[in-house]
Design an enzyme around this catalytic site. Structure first.
Site, short mmCIF file in Angstrom:
data_model
loop_
_atom_site.label_atom_id
_atom_site.label_comp_id
_atom_site.label_asym_id
_atom_site.label_seq_id
_atom_site.Cartn_x
_atom_site.Cartn_y
_atom_site.Cartn_z
CD GLU A 1 15.85 -28.20 -106.50
OE1 GLU A 1 15.01 -27.34 -106.85
OE2 GLU A 1 16.44 -28.16 -105.40
CG ASP B 1 16.35 -27.63 -111.20
OD1 ASP B 1 17.06 -27.09 -110.36
OD2 ASP B 1 15.11 -27.80 -111.05
CB ILE B 2 14.88 -32.86 -109.72
CG1 ILE B 2 16.13 -33.73 -109.76
CG2 ILE B 2 13.63 -33.74 -109.55
CD1 ILE B 2 16.39 -34.50 -108.48
#
Length: 367
Positions: A280, A237-238
Site C-alpha cells: 500500500e 502509505d495508506i
C-alpha cells in the site's frame, strides 16, 4: 611539331587538374559520409541510454530539430503498444495547433496503411493529391514541409512532421531526407523498446510504475540534475490498510489502491513520475519542486484521499494517507540515501498521528 607538344602538355595538365578536382570531391564526400555515420552513432547511443519515455521523446524532437536545422517538429505516436490510434505527442515545436481539436488518427485509416508501406519521406503535395480525408486535412492544416514514417520493418511506430528549415532557402534535399530516415529508424526502435520496457515495468492493477523502474529513472534524473536545481521525493502509505483488507476483503483493498493511485498519478505532471513502491506504499518524484511546492502537492493529495469515497457492496469506505517529503541535497547524496530520508519522514507521519505529511529532518535543518 612544337605546337602539338605544347597542346598535348596542356591537355595532360588539364586532365590532371580534372582528376585532382574529382579526387578532392570524392574525399569530401567520404568525409561527409564518415561524419554522418558518426552522428548517427552518437544519436543511437543517446536514444539507447534513455529508459524514461518522455525524456526519450524530447531527445528525439531536439535531435531532429538540430540535425534538420528546423524549428518545426512534431510526432504522432500510439499512447501504448495496444492503442488503436496515433495521437499527436503533447510537446510540439513550431506548429500552430488548435487546443480544442483532438489530433488522433485511427490505426485502420487508409493514411496509416499508406505510411506503413513507405520507406521514404512524403511531401504534403503528395498527400493532397492522394487523400481527401478529414484526418489528412487535419495534418495538412498544420502546414508541415515533410512527413517521415517511423518504422521497424513493416510495423509503423509513428510519424514525424517537419516544418521549414531555418534558412528557408530550399526544400529538404535527398541527402537530408536520407539522414532523417536513418534517424527515424533509430527513433522507431528506441520508442518500441521503451514501450516494451514500460509494459514490463508497470503495475497492472494501479497502472503506476514499479519500484525498480522508479529507482532507475530517479537515479537517471539525479545524474542529469543541474547544480542548484530542485527535486522533491514524496513517499506515501495508506493508513490502516491491513484493517480494510481484513474487514472487507482483498477485492475491496484493490479498489482502494486503484483510487489512491489515480489521485497520485493525476496530481503530478508528465515530467514527474509516480510509482507503486510496494503493498500500500507509493512514491513520486517532482521535478523543479522545492520544499514549499512539494508540501502543497502533498497536502492536495492528502486532502483528495481524505475526501475520497469508495463504495463497495453497500459499504462506504474512507481512507487517509501519510506522506514523507525530502528535497534532494546537492552534496553527493545517493538515490538510496534520498529515498531513505523520505521514507524516514513518512515513518514520522505514521508515528505522530497519520493523515499528515512530514519533512525530512535534514531539509528542515537547512531551511
Amino acid at each position: 611539331m612544337e605546337m602539338k607538344k605544347r597542346n598535348l602538355k596542356r591537355k595532360l595538365k588539364s586532365g590532371e587538374m580534372g582528376s585532382i578536382s574529382s579526387l578532392k570531391r570524392k574525399i569530401k564526400q567520404q568525409e561527409k559520409s564518415i561524419f554522418d555515420l558518426r552522428q548517427l552513432l552518437e544519436i543511437s547511443r543517446s536514444f539507447c541510454s534513455m529508459i524514461e519515455f518522455n525524456r526519450l521523446m524530447e531527445s528525439i524532437l531536439y535531435i531532429v530539430m538540430a540535425q534538420m536545422k528546423t524549428f518545426g517538429v512534431a510526432i504522432f505516436i500510439q499512447s501504448s503498444l495496444d492503442d488503436d490510434s496515433f495521437v499527436l505527442y503533447e510537446n510540439i515545436y513550431g506548429f500552430e495547433v488548435d487546443n480544442a481539436h483532438s489530433y488522433s488518427i485511427p490505426e485502420n485509416d487508409e493514411f496509416i496503411s499508406f505510411l506503413s508501406l513507405q520507406n521514404r519521406c512524403i511531401s504534403p503535395n503528395e498527400l493532397k493529391h492522394s487523400f481527401d480525408t478529414g484526418f489528412v486535412q487535419m495534418i495538412l492544416a498544420l502546414e508541415p514541409t515533410l512527413i517521415v514514417p517511423l518504422k521497424i520493418k513493416k510495423h509503423l511506430v509513428g510519424f514525424l512532421l517537419l516544418g521549414n528549415q531555418i534558412d528557408d532557402v530550399h526544400n529538404y534535399d535527398s541527402t537530408e531526407q536520407d539522414m532523417i530516415l536513418d534517424i527515424a529508424n533509430l527513433a522507431a526502435i528506441a520508442i518500441n523498446n521503451a514501450r516494451l520496457l514500460e509494459m514490463t515495468t508497470t503495475d497492472m492493477m494501479t497502472h503506476l510504475k514499479l519500484k525498480h523502474y522508479f529507482f532507475a529513472v530517479l537515479n537517471e534524473k539525479i545524474e542529469m540534475l543541474d547544480h542548484g536545481a530542485s527535486l522533491a521525493l514524496l513517499m506515501f502509505d495508506i493508513d490502516n490498510f491491513k484493517q480494510i483488507n481484513d474487514t472487507y476483503g482483498h477485492v475491496c483493498g484493490d479498489l482502494v489502491l486503484q483510487k489512491v493511485a489515480s489521485i497520485i498519478k493525476n496530481s503530478v505532471r508528465n515530467t514527474d513520475l509516480a510509482a507503486r513502491y510496494g503493498g500500500e506504499e507509493f512514491a513520486a518524484f517532482i521535478s523543479d519542486a522545492d520544499l514549499e511546492t512539494a508540501c502543497k502537492i502533498a497536502e492536495r493529495i492528502r486532502l483528495d484521499v481524505e475526501s475520497m469515497v469508495v463504495d463497495y457492496e453497500g459499504q462506504t469506505i474512507r481512507v487517509t494517507i501519510s506522506i514523507g517529503i525530502a528535497e534532494y541535497l546537492h552534496s553527493g547524496e545517493t538515490v538510496k540515501q534520498f529515498i531513505q530520508r523520505s521514507d524516514a519522514a513518512l515513518y514520522n507521519s505514521k508515528r505522530t498521528g497519520k493523515n499528515k505529511y512530514s519533512i525530512s529532518e535534514k531539509n528542515v535543518t537547512r531551511t
